[in-house]
Design a protein around this motif. Structure first.
Motif, PDB file in Angstrom:
ATOM      1  N   TRP A   1       0.922  -1.245   0.224  1.00 10.58           N
ATOM      2  CA  TRP A   1       0.127  -0.042   0.252  1.00 10.58           C
ATOM      3  C   TRP A   1       0.796   1.260   0.072  1.00 10.58           C
ATOM      4  O   TRP A   1       1.867   1.537   0.699  1.00 10.58           O
ATOM      5  N   THR A   2       0.822   2.233  -1.500  1.00 11.77           N
ATOM      6  CA  THR A   2       1.388   2.854  -0.595  1.00 11.77           C
ATOM      7  C   THR A   2       0.322   4.951  -1.760  1.00 11.77           C
ATOM      8  O   THR A   2      -0.481   4.416  -2.030  1.00 11.77           O
ATOM      9  N   ASP A   3       1.046   6.081  -1.317  1.00 15.02           N
ATOM     10  CA  ASP A   3      -0.161   7.066  -1.648  1.00 15.02           C
ATOM     11  C   ASP A   3       0.249   7.091  -3.064  1.00 15.02           C
ATOM     12  O   ASP A   3       1.380   7.156  -2.892  1.00 15.02           O
ATOM     13  N   GLY A   4      -0.269   8.138  -3.229  1.00 14.80           N
ATOM     14  CA  GLY A   4      -0.791   9.064  -4.347  1.00 14.80           C
ATOM     15  C   GLY A   4       0.962   9.369  -5.699  1.00 14.80           C
ATOM     16  O   GLY A   4       1.742  10.223  -5.711  1.00 14.80           O
ATOM     17  N   ARG A   5       1.414   9.990  -4.128  1.00 12.95           N
ATOM     18  CA  ARG A   5       3.137  10.282  -4.827  1.00 12.95           C
ATOM     19  C   ARG A   5       4.123   9.392  -5.362  1.00 12.95           C
ATOM     20  O   ARG A   5       4.587   9.843  -6.277  1.00 12.95           O
ATOM     21  N   TYR A   6       3.491   8.090  -4.903  1.00  9.77           N
ATOM     22  CA  TYR A   6       4.251   7.030  -5.371  1.00  9.77           C
ATOM     23  C   TYR A   6       3.948   6.038  -5.849  1.00  9.77           C
ATOM     24  O   TYR A   6       4.830   4.793  -6.586  1.00  9.77           O
ATOM     25  N   PHE A   7       2.186   6.209  -6.948  1.00  8.90           N
ATOM     26  CA  PHE A   7       2.334   5.185  -7.630  1.00  8.90           C
ATOM     27  C   PHE A   7       3.033   5.049  -8.540  1.00  8.90           C
ATOM     28  O   PHE A   7       3.057   3.941  -9.001  1.00  8.90           O
ATOM     29  N   ILE A   8       3.217   5.869  -9.338  1.00  5.45           N
ATOM     30  CA  ILE A   8       4.063   5.340 -10.509  1.00  5.45           C
ATOM     31  C   ILE A   8       5.642   4.733 -10.056  1.00  5.45           C
ATOM     32  O   ILE A   8       5.575   3.907 -11.016  1.00  5.45           O
TER      33      ILE A   8
END
Length: 591
Positions: free
Chosen positions: A63-70
């Motif tokens: 699980w991670t947040d939108g800063r790191y999706f790519i």
């Protein structure tokens, strides 16, 4: 990674554990970790600063947040680990997923020495009626990680009162006054930046974060620091003794906590105290929970800190301008990559008086790499050569004896598209809309966040991150308790709080744009409606005029930009040579 996961599953089976949580924590719940504690990176290969991995007998999920999706999608390629996107519809939180996938009687494992008590409580609440057993005594990754880096052993140093404005003794007395108001007898402190601030010591145990791995305990009459004593030289020992601070070994903290007499009240922040230490508080004591007393005291800078911070930003701005001048004069003539550009910028910072180290890993992101908010260029992995075209996003900062800096500029290297220019201008409009705002005292960062997003929202654009965060004083670049974000936050923006303002546009596989300045909250006018506040900008660096569609700016916005650029030239030019001055004069011309 798949082989490591297989070995972990074997250990889990031996211990009767159905699911094991690998969070991004050290024993002090720090945002940035020493290499010794990067267990989640070791098991997953994902190098972002935020994320949680769960492994079961047949699943592995990050699980991670939108800063790191790519970034996460790229780094997880080839492994069995699935990506679950925090905050995106259709993806449960990791606690919801555990609730739905564990059965009555199953055992859930995690390392209690790094897992915060607040997360344990949330897990208990999430599980509801399910009888899930918590097994918190095993560091399973540590058992598997044969070449694990050693725990850090850097030397501590004293942060002089000429920078801090208050002695450690004065700060401890402020804490004791707050303890008395709360009716508590002890204050147990695990967060490294709070300890460093309270005792006026700094260290190099965590890259870019000048802290010392330690614990602290404050009573009505005594103060303790629990630390590896090899880290303390005679100057630090003398400083601690003069300020009434006793020292004992790092692991001795548990003995002191267990030795607190029954009937005492112990104050702690469950989000910054690990499960192991929390369980050490005697049953006969009352635990009073809340945000660390030091957090707000530290977040509101005194006048000495603010004046020093302003000096640090002048030095930082000079380094940035020298870098931008160098880049402008060398792009297309010599080989410049994302990595070498970041190294050159650090070289200019190192020439500034009082510079210690970067305040975080520089984000030097060309073209589509800029769409990854926390991108890190690395030799042999991702390291574009810069050309005389497109945009180059540079988010960087420094740790100076007189303050911590953080600033982002998106640099126009050559021709850009109309879409890029429009997005750059929208980002600037959002930045100006917030940093130039007047707001009534009592407003919080979540009240104001929409001001930065408004121009972007009108075009159907949003960014999946906060708009601003507090900054430490020769401490962590991200600091609470305040922030500017859509996430509800009831912390009032007080006079003396320092905060970033950094809206952006991020188009996957195309480009990223961010414009970030740092400001201090100050008082503005007072009327029948009450006391109004505003932001005073303290960071200075030109905003690239080549990215701006001037026709999109209002007269007020143009005035703000011209006034800002006038100050940039006024404050930085005395420290530049003639060629750099002429270059800066052109970059800060009126539009």
């Amino acid at each position: 990674m798949n082989d490591r996961i297989k070995k972990l599953r074997n250990l889990m089976k031996e211990r009767g554990i159905k699911a094991y949580i690998i969070p991004t924590y050290d024993p002090h719940q720090s945002e940035y970790l020493a290499d010794h504690y990067k267990t989640r990176v070791w098991i997953s290969g994902f190098t972002g600063s935020a994320g949680t991995v769960i492994v079961t007998e047949d699943k592995a999920i990050l699980w991670t947040d939108g800063r790191y999706f790519i970034q996460a999608e790229k780094e997880l390629e080839g492994s069995e680990i699935q990506l679950f996107k925090i905050g995106i519809p259709g993806f449960p939180t990791y606690m919801e997923w555990l609730r739905d996938n564990l059965n009555d009687g199953d055992a859930l494992g995690f390392d209690g020495k790094v897992f915060p008590q607040s997360d344990v409580k949330r897990l208990e609440e999430e599980m509801g009626q399910k009888r899930i057993r918590f097994i918190d005594e095993y560091d399973l990754i540590g058992e598997l990680w044969t070449d694990r880096p050693p725990a850090p052993k850097s030397k501590a140093f004293v942060h002089d009162v000429k920078y801090t404005g208050k002695t450690a003794k004065e700060k401890i007395e402020e804490v004791r006054i707050a303890m008395e108001k709360k009716g508590v007898d002890y204050f147990l402190l695990g967060s490294l930046d709070d300890i460093a601030w309270l005792y006026n010591i700094r260290g190099r145990d965590v890259a870019c974060n000048p802290v010392v791995i330690s614990y602290a305990l404050i009573s009505k009459y005594e103060a303790w620091l629990f630390v590896d004593e090899d880290k303390l030289d005679d100057e630090v020992k003398t400083h601690l003794k003069e300020n009434g601070i006793a020292v004992d070994g790092y692991d001795k903290v548990i003995d002191y906590v267990k030795g607190i007499n029954e009937g005492n009240k112990v104050f702690l922040d469950p989000s910054r105290i690990n499960r192991w230490l929390y369980k050490g508080v005697p049953v006969g004591c009352e635990i009073v929970e809340g945000t660390n007393i030091t957090t707000k005291l530290k977040g509101i800078k005194n006048s000495t800190e603010i004046e020093n911070q302003k000096k640090a930003y002048i030095k930082d701005g000079v380094a940035l301008v020298k870098f931008l001048y160098w880049l402008d004069n060398n792009i297309g003539k010599i080989n410049i990559t994302e990595v070498s550009a970041a190294e050159k910028l650090e070289e200019f910072r190192r020439k500034q008086e009082g510079f210690i180290e970067p305040s975080f890993d520089t984000i030097a992101a060309y073209k589509e790499n800029g769409a990854m908010m926390h991108y890190k260029a690395e030799e042999g992995k991702s390291n574009y050569e810069l050309k005389k075209e497109g945009m180059f996003l540079v988010d960087s900062g420094g740790q100076y004896l007189d303050g911590t800096t953080d600033i982002t500029r998106t640099i126009i290297l050559g021709d850009i598209t109309e879409e890029e220019k429009k997005d750059f201008t929208l980002t600037l409009k959002g930045h100006i809309n917030l940093i130039d705002a007047r707001f009534l005292y009592g407003a919080t960062g979540s009240n104001l966040d929409v001001l930065a997003r408004y121009p972007l929202w009108q075009e159907g654009i949003d960014y999946k991150s906060g708009t601003g965060h507090g900054i430490g004083f020769l401490l962590n670049v991200h600091e609470g308790p305040h922030r500017i974000s859509t996430i509800p936050n009831n912390v009032i923006l007080e006079k003396g709080m320092v905060v970033t303002i950094e809206p952006g546009v991020y188009r996957a596989e195309k480009y990223g744009i961010r414009i970030e300045n740092v400001a201090v909250v100050v008082e503005d006018i007072e009327t029948d409606s009450g006391q109004f506040m505003k932001f005073e900008t303290i960071s200075y660096c030109p905003i690239d005029l080549e990215g701006i569609d001037v026709d999109m700016l209002t007269e007020k916005e143009r005035k703000w930009l011209n006034d800002y650029h006038e100050k940039v030239y006024e404050k930085l030019s005395p420290f530049l040579n003639e060629e750099e001055k002429e270059w800066l004069k052109e970059e800060t011309r009126s539009i």
